[in-house]
Design an enzyme around this catalytic site. Structure first.
Site, PDB file in Angstrom:
ATOM      1  N   ARG A   1       0.816  -1.226   0.000  1.00 21.31           N
ATOM      2  CA  ARG A   1       0.000   0.000   0.000  1.00 21.31           C
ATOM      3  C   ARG A   1       0.845   1.271   0.000  1.00 21.31           C
ATOM      4  O   ARG A   1       0.315   2.357  -0.246  1.00 21.31           O
ATOM      5  CB  ARG A   1      -1.016  -0.042   1.137  1.00 21.31           C
TER       6      ARG A   1
ATOM      7  N   GLU B   1       4.320  -9.870  15.024  1.00 18.33           N
ATOM      8  CA  GLU B   1       3.564 -10.405  16.159  1.00 18.33           C
ATOM      9  C   GLU B   1       3.631 -11.943  16.167  1.00 18.33           C
ATOM     10  O   GLU B   1       3.862 -12.558  17.192  1.00 18.33           O
ATOM     11  CB  GLU B   1       2.123  -9.928  16.061  1.00 18.33           C
TER      12      GLU B   1
HETATM   13  P1  AMP Z   1       3.442  -2.108  11.934  1.00 17.56           P
HETATM   14  O1  AMP Z   1       4.674  -2.791  11.466  1.00 17.56           O
HETATM   15  O2  AMP Z   1       2.852  -2.722  13.164  1.00 17.56           O
HETATM   16  O3  AMP Z   1       3.636  -0.602  12.084  1.00 17.56           O
HETATM   17  O4  AMP Z   1       2.333  -2.326  10.800  1.00 17.56           O
HETATM   18  C1  AMP Z   1       2.325  -1.560   9.692  1.00 17.56           C
HETATM   19  C2  AMP Z   1       1.836  -2.287   8.472  1.00 17.56           C
HETATM   20  O5  AMP Z   1       0.724  -3.149   8.732  1.00 17.56           O
HETATM   21  C3  AMP Z   1       1.381  -1.286   7.442  1.00 17.56           C
HETATM   22  O6  AMP Z   1       1.932  -1.662   6.211  1.00 17.56           O
HETATM   23  C4  AMP Z   1      -0.126  -1.365   7.425  1.00 17.56           C
HETATM   24  O7  AMP Z   1      -0.581  -1.345   6.125  1.00 17.56           O
HETATM   25  C5  AMP Z   1      -0.479  -2.667   8.148  1.00 17.56           C
HETATM   26  N1  AMP Z   1      -1.469  -2.490   9.254  1.00 17.56           N
HETATM   27  C6  AMP Z   1      -1.206  -2.636  10.570  1.00 17.56           C
HETATM   28  N2  AMP Z   1      -2.307  -2.445  11.321  1.00 17.56           N
HETATM   29  C7  AMP Z   1      -3.301  -2.152  10.465  1.00 17.56           C
HETATM   30  C8  AMP Z   1      -4.697  -1.835  10.621  1.00 17.56           C
HETATM   31  N3  AMP Z   1      -5.307  -1.791  11.816  1.00 17.56           N
HETATM   32  N4  AMP Z   1      -5.424  -1.569   9.505  1.00 17.56           N
HETATM   33  C9  AMP Z   1      -4.825  -1.627   8.279  1.00 17.56           C
HETATM   34  N5  AMP Z   1      -3.534  -1.922   8.071  1.00 17.56           N
HETATM   35  C10 AMP Z   1      -2.762  -2.184   9.133  1.00 17.56           C
END
Ligand code: AMP
Length: 179
Positions: free
Chosen positions: A61, A98
């Site tokens: 995205r 996770e």
């Molecule tokens: P993080 O590594 O935890 O910061 O997760 C970021 C990635 O996961 C991004 O590329 C987001 O597109 C996706 N992501 C994480 N949580 C969500 C959510 N609640 N809704 C949509 N996309 C998410």
């Protein structure tokens, strides 16, 4: 167009992809021309004049707005991809998710030491994937790294986690993770 109106255009999908996750679906904002232009222009406004030479988008995205922003900034576009998608020699970073671990890759010759880079993704949640992207770009030894996401999910401390890892970390919109 205001930030509030764009937030209202983002759809929340409960329990996707697994139970307990409130998925922020940006497709409903992307399909509105006014929201699409607002998002691109807000990013361009913030980074214009900083000498950015390459906008790096994170699969998948991060690929939506990064090239549009790059064109406005007079910069190039560079993809960060999932493993085994890029055809030439790559550098990789493996990071903890996770559940289990994940890897991301970039072409080894995609960036030069004199590049000023803007890394872009749609959502900053815990910051784990953005931290890995920063580490990957740093492996190529660029001059400066800026970080931008469309949405920060409040309550997951992603901004805190990234502090000190880049020149500047900015999200256009802030949404409560459970909203
Ligand atoms: P993080 O590594 O935890 O910061 O997760 C970021 C990635 O996961 C991004 O590329 C987001 O597109 C996706 N992501 C994480 N949580 C969500 C959510 N609640 N809704 C949509 N996309 C998410």
């Amino acid at each position: 167009m205001t930030a509030k109106e764009v937030i209202a255009a983002i759809r929340n999908v409960p329990d996707f992809p697994i139970k307990g996750i409130q998925f922020k679906d940006i497709t409903t904002a992307l399909s509105r021309p006014d929201c699409l232009v607002w998002m691109r222009d807000e990013i361009v406004k913030r980074y214009k004049g900083l000498g950015i030479t390459q906008v790096v988008g994170i699969e998948s995205r991060g690929f939506i707005l990064a090239p549009a922003v790059a064109m406005e900034l007079g910069a190039g576009f560079v993809p960060i991809r999932k493993p085994n998608k890029l055809p030439a020699e790559t550098v990789s970073v493996t990071y903890q998710k996770e559940y289990g671990e994940d890897s991301i890759q970039m072409h080894k010759d995609a960036l030069k030491p004199e590049d000023v880079v803007l890394i872009h993704d749609d959502i900053l949640a815990t910051g784990g994937s953005m931290a890995a992207a920063i580490e990957l770009v740093k492996k190529l030894g660029v001059k400066k790294i800026y970080v931008n996401c469309i949405i920060e999910l409040e309550g997951l401390n992603g901004m805190e986690f990234l502090k000190g890892k880049a020149e500047d970390i900015n999200c256009l919109l802030s949404i409560e993770v459970d909203e």
